[in-house]
Every structure is written in C-alpha cells, then in structure tokens.
Motif scaffolding. Structure first.
Motif, short mmCIF file in Angstrom:
data_model
loop_
_atom_site.label_atom_id
_atom_site.label_comp_id
_atom_site.label_asym_id
_atom_site.label_seq_id
_atom_site.Cartn_x
_atom_site.Cartn_y
_atom_site.Cartn_z
N TYR A 1 0.67 -1.32 0.22
CA TYR A 1 -0.16 -0.26 0.11
C TYR A 1 0.97 1.13 0.03
O TYR A 1 0.54 2.31 -0.63
N GLN A 2 1.91 1.14 0.71
CA GLN A 2 2.97 2.38 0.61
C GLN A 2 3.34 2.66 -0.83
O GLN A 2 3.62 3.70 -1.31
N ARG A 3 3.75 1.34 -1.54
CA ARG A 3 4.46 1.63 -2.96
C ARG A 3 3.12 2.12 -3.89
O ARG A 3 3.40 2.71 -4.66
N PHE A 4 1.99 1.85 -3.42
CA PHE A 4 0.87 2.53 -4.22
C PHE A 4 0.63 3.90 -3.69
O PHE A 4 -0.39 4.49 -4.47
N GLY A 5 1.25 4.58 -2.85
CA GLY A 5 1.12 5.84 -2.52
C GLY A 5 0.40 6.16 -1.38
O GLY A 5 0.15 7.29 -1.05
N PHE A 6 -0.06 5.27 -0.54
CA PHE A 6 -0.82 5.52 0.51
C PHE A 6 0.01 5.85 1.69
O PHE A 6 1.16 5.19 1.92
N HIS A 7 -0.34 6.55 2.61
CA HIS A 7 0.45 6.86 3.87
C HIS A 7 -0.55 6.44 5.04
O HIS A 7 -1.67 6.80 5.36
N GLU A 8 0.23 6.32 6.31
CA GLU A 8 -0.51 5.92 7.60
C GLU A 8 -1.07 6.94 8.03
O GLU A 8 -0.52 8.06 8.22
N ILE A 9 -2.30 6.91 8.59
CA ILE A 9 -3.06 8.19 9.21
C ILE A 9 -3.34 7.82 10.75
O ILE A 9 -3.70 8.40 11.34
N ALA A 10 -3.82 6.25 11.07
CA ALA A 10 -4.02 5.68 12.37
C ALA A 10 -3.68 4.46 12.60
O ALA A 10 -3.65 3.69 11.54
N ARG A 11 -3.74 3.93 13.69
CA ARG A 11 -3.44 2.59 14.20
C ARG A 11 -4.65 2.41 15.24
O ARG A 11 -4.92 3.34 15.97
N LYS A 12 -5.45 1.16 15.30
CA LYS A 12 -6.41 1.10 16.14
C LYS A 12 -6.56 -0.43 16.66
O LYS A 12 -6.40 -1.16 15.45
N GLN A 13 -6.79 -0.78 17.65
CA GLN A 13 -7.25 -2.18 17.92
C GLN A 13 -8.88 -2.31 17.94
O GLN A 13 -9.49 -1.90 18.83
N LEU A 14 -9.31 -2.81 17.04
CA LEU A 14 -10.77 -2.97 16.63
C LEU A 14 -11.34 -4.45 17.45
O LEU A 14 -10.72 -5.38 17.60
N THR A 15 -12.62 -3.87 17.98
CA THR A 15 -13.21 -5.05 18.86
C THR A 15 -13.26 -6.30 17.69
O THR A 15 -13.79 -6.17 16.66
N GLY A 16 -12.85 -7.41 18.56
CA GLY A 16 -12.95 -8.73 17.77
C GLY A 16 -11.91 -9.09 16.98
O GLY A 16 -11.87 -10.10 16.44
N LYS A 17 -10.95 -8.11 16.71
CA LYS A 17 -9.82 -8.53 15.83
C LYS A 17 -8.43 -9.06 16.65
O LYS A 17 -8.26 -8.41 17.52
N GLN A 18 -7.76 -9.81 16.02
CA GLN A 18 -6.70 -10.47 16.54
C GLN A 18 -5.40 -9.57 16.49
O GLN A 18 -4.41 -9.63 16.98
#
Length: 159
Positions: free
Chosen positions: A132-149
């Motif tokens: 995704y970074q190669r596609f030109g995306f940049h990180e905007i947030a990190r989050k622990q979502l309910t029910g996700k490992q």
C-alpha cells in the motif's frame, strides 16, 4: 485485460477469487472475515458495495468500495477500500495494481471526485503494508478494533 463492476451474475467467480485470495491470511494472527465468507456472505457484500473486477479472460482480482452513505461506511467519510485481493494463481503478475489504478482513475477521480481514499489492513500482515505504501498510501492511524486479533493500520491516499 479490463475493469468491470461486478453484479450478482458474477457471484460464483467473485466468491472463488475472494475465498482463495484470503486463505493465505489464515497463516497469520489476522482477522479478515472475508477468509471465511460463505457464498451467501459474498452475495450480501456484492449487493451492498460497489465491487470491481479485473479480468484477463477470467476474473483475477477484486476490489470493493465501502461508501460513506452505505451500510458499512469507512471511518473517514470517503470511499474506503475493502475486499481487495487477487486469486493466488495470478499473484505477482501486477493484476491487483492494475485493478487499483483503474479504480482510482476511472471511479474515484473521474466519477466520485473524492479528495482521498482510505483503507485498513493488519499491522502484522507480512506484505500488504509495504504494497500500500508503494501504491502511494500513507499511514493515518492505528487502532485495535473489537474482535480483531490484530492492530489495524488505516491508510490514506490523496487524489
């Protein structure tokens, strides 16, 4: 090779690509629900979200847009990419990149005229973050979502 909006008539091939494309994620501590979708789940998804397919004689890759006005909007009020995968038989051929580029140009920029697009993926995924970074995306947030490992990284690409 061509881009096309998928319909209910594409359910069999869509489900086949989605199922096989997400199976490799089961090797990691990642919770991608699409890996366990039934055919009925795939149909509900197709009916609720514009989903595009990349064809090279047959369907090779799929990408959906969760729209801000839809039943499952993304977190930032713009189209949010989901269910983006390529069937393993076609990995490494650039079909996913071509699909994304066509959706960006033809749908996101020309039709929707959105200022940016978002997506989320597992921080622990071994290759998606770099892709995704190669596609030109940049990180905007990190989050622990309910029910996700995993911890979800949200990415944005300005258009």
């Amino acid at each position: 090779m061509s881009l096309r909006l998928l319909t209910k008539a594409d359910l069999e091939s869509y489900h086949f690509v989605l199922h096989h494309g997400y199976q490799q994620t089961k090797e990691f501590p990642i919770s991608f629900e699409a890996a366990d979708y039934s055919k009925e789940d795939s149909l509900k998804w197709l009916e609720a979200h514009p989903t595009y397919g990349w064809f090279d004689e047959e369907l090779t890759s799929v990408l959906s847009l969760r729209m801000p006005w839809g039943a499952e909007p993304g977190p930032y009020g713009v189209p949010h990419i989901g269910h983006f995968t390529t069937h393993p038989n076609y990995s490494g051929k650039g079909y996913g990149r071509q699909l994304y580029q066509q959706v960006e140009q033809e749908i996101l920029k020309k039709q929707l005229r959105t200022p940016f697009v978002t997506l989320g993926t597992a921080a622990s995924h071994p290759w998606l973050n770099e892709m995704y970074q190669r596609f030109g995306f940049h990180e905007i947030a990190r989050k622990q979502l309910t029910g996700k490992q995993h911890i979800t990284i949200y990415y944005q690409k300005d258009l």
